[in-house]
Write a protein that holds these residues in place. Structure first.
Motif, PDB file in Angstrom:
ATOM      1  N   GLY A  59       0.647  -0.626   4.213  1.00  0.00           N
ATOM      2  CA  GLY A  59       1.406  -1.149   5.342  1.00  0.00           C
ATOM      3  C   GLY A  59       1.704  -0.094   6.388  1.00  0.00           C
ATOM      4  O   GLY A  59       1.583   1.113   6.146  1.00  0.00           O
ATOM      5  N   ILE A  60       2.148  -0.543   7.543  1.00  0.00           N
ATOM      6  CA  ILE A  60       2.397   0.387   8.650  1.00  0.00           C
ATOM      7  C   ILE A  60       3.618   1.266   8.397  1.00  0.00           C
ATOM      8  O   ILE A  60       3.781   2.304   9.042  1.00  0.00           O
ATOM      9  CB  ILE A  60       2.569  -0.381   9.979  1.00  0.00           C
ATOM     10  N   ASP A  61       4.478   0.875   7.453  1.00  0.00           N
ATOM     11  CA  ASP A  61       5.668   1.670   7.164  1.00  0.00           C
ATOM     12  C   ASP A  61       5.454   2.621   5.987  1.00  0.00           C
ATOM     13  O   ASP A  61       6.395   3.164   5.432  1.00  0.00           O
ATOM     14  CB  ASP A  61       6.856   0.753   6.863  1.00  0.00           C
ATOM     15  N   CYS A  62       4.190   2.853   5.636  1.00  0.00           N
ATOM     16  CA  CYS A  62       3.854   3.700   4.492  1.00  0.00           C
ATOM     17  C   CYS A  62       3.306   5.027   5.002  1.00  0.00           C
ATOM     18  O   CYS A  62       2.214   5.085   5.559  1.00  0.00           O
ATOM     19  CB  CYS A  62       2.818   2.986   3.621  1.00  0.00           C
ATOM     20  N   GLU A  63       4.076   6.111   4.806  1.00  0.00           N
ATOM     21  CA  GLU A  63       3.685   7.421   5.313  1.00  0.00           C
ATOM     22  C   GLU A  63       3.399   8.429   4.204  1.00  0.00           C
ATOM     23  O   GLU A  63       2.449   9.193   4.285  1.00  0.00           O
ATOM     24  CB  GLU A  63       4.780   7.973   6.240  1.00  0.00           C
TER      25      GLU A  63
ATOM     26  N   VAL B 224      -2.448   7.517   6.196  1.00  0.00           N
ATOM     27  CA  VAL B 224      -1.059   7.887   5.922  1.00  0.00           C
ATOM     28  C   VAL B 224      -0.864   9.365   6.260  1.00  0.00           C
ATOM     29  O   VAL B 224      -1.831  10.106   6.452  1.00  0.00           O
ATOM     30  CB  VAL B 224      -0.670   7.628   4.443  1.00  0.00           C
TER      31      VAL B 224
ATOM     32  N   ASP C  79       6.781   6.472  -0.209  1.00  0.00           N
ATOM     33  CA  ASP C  79       6.723   5.126   0.368  1.00  0.00           C
ATOM     34  C   ASP C  79       5.749   4.221  -0.364  1.00  0.00           C
ATOM     35  O   ASP C  79       5.861   2.993  -0.277  1.00  0.00           O
ATOM     36  CB  ASP C  79       6.293   5.205   1.836  1.00  0.00           C
TER      37      ASP C  79
ATOM     38  N   ASP D 221      11.970  -0.953  -1.635  1.00  0.00           N
ATOM     39  CA  ASP D 221      11.028  -1.653  -0.771  1.00  0.00           C
ATOM     40  C   ASP D 221       9.706  -0.910  -0.618  1.00  0.00           C
ATOM     41  O   ASP D 221       8.868  -1.271   0.207  1.00  0.00           O
ATOM     42  CB  ASP D 221      11.626  -1.929   0.610  1.00  0.00           C
ATOM     43  N   GLY D 222       9.510   0.160  -1.411  1.00  0.00           N
ATOM     44  CA  GLY D 222       8.249   0.894  -1.363  1.00  0.00           C
ATOM     45  C   GLY D 222       7.082   0.052  -1.868  1.00  0.00           C
ATOM     46  O   GLY D 222       7.252  -0.923  -2.610  1.00  0.00           O
ATOM     47  N   GLN D 223       5.868   0.415  -1.472  1.00  0.00           N
ATOM     48  CA  GLN D 223       4.672  -0.371  -1.757  1.00  0.00           C
ATOM     49  C   GLN D 223       3.955   0.132  -3.013  1.00  0.00           C
ATOM     50  O   GLN D 223       3.853   1.334  -3.246  1.00  0.00           O
ATOM     51  CB  GLN D 223       3.708  -0.288  -0.579  1.00  0.00           C
TER      52      GLN D 223
ATOM     53  N   ARG E 171       5.933  -4.970  -3.769  1.00  0.00           N
ATOM     54  CA  ARG E 171       6.942  -4.031  -3.277  1.00  0.00           C
ATOM     55  C   ARG E 171       8.036  -3.864  -4.311  1.00  0.00           C
ATOM     56  O   ARG E 171       8.348  -4.778  -5.066  1.00  0.00           O
ATOM     57  CB  ARG E 171       7.543  -4.513  -1.946  1.00  0.00           C
TER      58      ARG E 171
END
Length: 255
Positions: free
Chosen positions: A35-39, A59, A100, A127-129, A244
């Motif tokens: 996802g886009i919120d995964c760094e 990432v 994340d 909420d991590g993937q 998640r």
């Protein structure tokens, strides 16, 4: 040591062939899984870096975790965003709630689920993937079903590649699935060598393995779909699952 664990350690002996012949996941699989919120992510069973190289493009930071020293020696990733650590899915060498995402490519069927799932939950932020994927041969056509029949039954139950289940009480949302079909052109000799990178063939005695390799090469050369072609279109399927982490404790369920 369990039989599953023993077979998982066969790959180190052919690490360079594994790196050269096995495919990484297609880009579309990464697009769906990450996802886009995964760094910052952990990759479990990173092997020689086949999937790591692609993860590093999408990432900011990848901690690649691999238990086999021989695979680590063959690990090739030219990226400053990747750190390589020896460890396992059952003992992930990162701090609690520090990443994340956690991902495994063609590796999750080797783990001890009772120990690995709590570890994934431990290192993920709320909420991590969590995502897993397997890239396997599409055996719909009889030719490929016969050629790859040696790997039938190599794993059973929840340890079958492509099957993803979570223990009762695990703090994760209901998993979502996604499957891609794609084709990979390969030289016939490379395809036979690829077959010999799978654990049922690696577990054979050397003489048995050499004879098996000859028979499989002859089988392909004589088949009407392959005759006269040095380059063969090999059908693949990549099966992906994602979920998640819920903000809840892991509740182990005992028999």
């Amino acid at each position: 040591m369990t039989n599953n664990r023993t077979r998982a350690q066969l790959f180190g002996a052919i690490a360079m062939d594994y790196s050269r012949l096995r495919p990484g996941p297609p880009a579309a699989a990464l697009d769906w899984l990450v996802g886009i919120d995964c760094e910052t992510v952990v990759e479990l069973g990173a092997g020689t870096g086949l999937a790591t190289r692609q993860l590093a493009k999408v990432v900011s930071e990848v901690c690649a975790v691999e238990p086999d020293e021989r695979m680590l020696e063959a690990f090739i990733v030219d990226s400053t965003s990747v750190s390589l650590r020896q460890g396992s899915a059952e003992d992930i060498p990162v701090a609690d709630g520090s990443v994340d995402g956690v991902y495994a490519f063609d590796a999750w069927h080797w783990v001890d689920l009772s120990r690995a799932v709590p570890e994934v939950a431990r290192v993920l932020r709320p909420d991590g993937q969590f995502g897993v994927a397997w890239t396997t041969i599409d055996t719909t056509l009889p030719l490929w079903a016969e050629f790859w029949s040696v790997i039938d039954g190599a794993h059973e139950g929840d340890q079958q590649p492509g099957r993803f289940t979570l223990p009762e009480g695990a703090p994760f949302a209901k998993p979502e699935g996604y499957t891609l079909s794609w084709v990979r052109p390969m030289l016939l000799e490379d395809l036979v060598s690829l077959l010999c990178t799978y654990s049922p063939v690696l577990a054979m005695e050397p003489a048995e393995r050499a004879g098996y390799r000859r028979r499989q090469r002859d089988f392909l050369k004589q088949h009407s779909l392959v005759q006269g072609n040095d380059l063969v279109d090999v059908p693949y399927r990549t099966v992906c699952w994602r979920t998640r982490r819920r903000n809840a404790p892991f509740l182990r369920v005992f028999d």
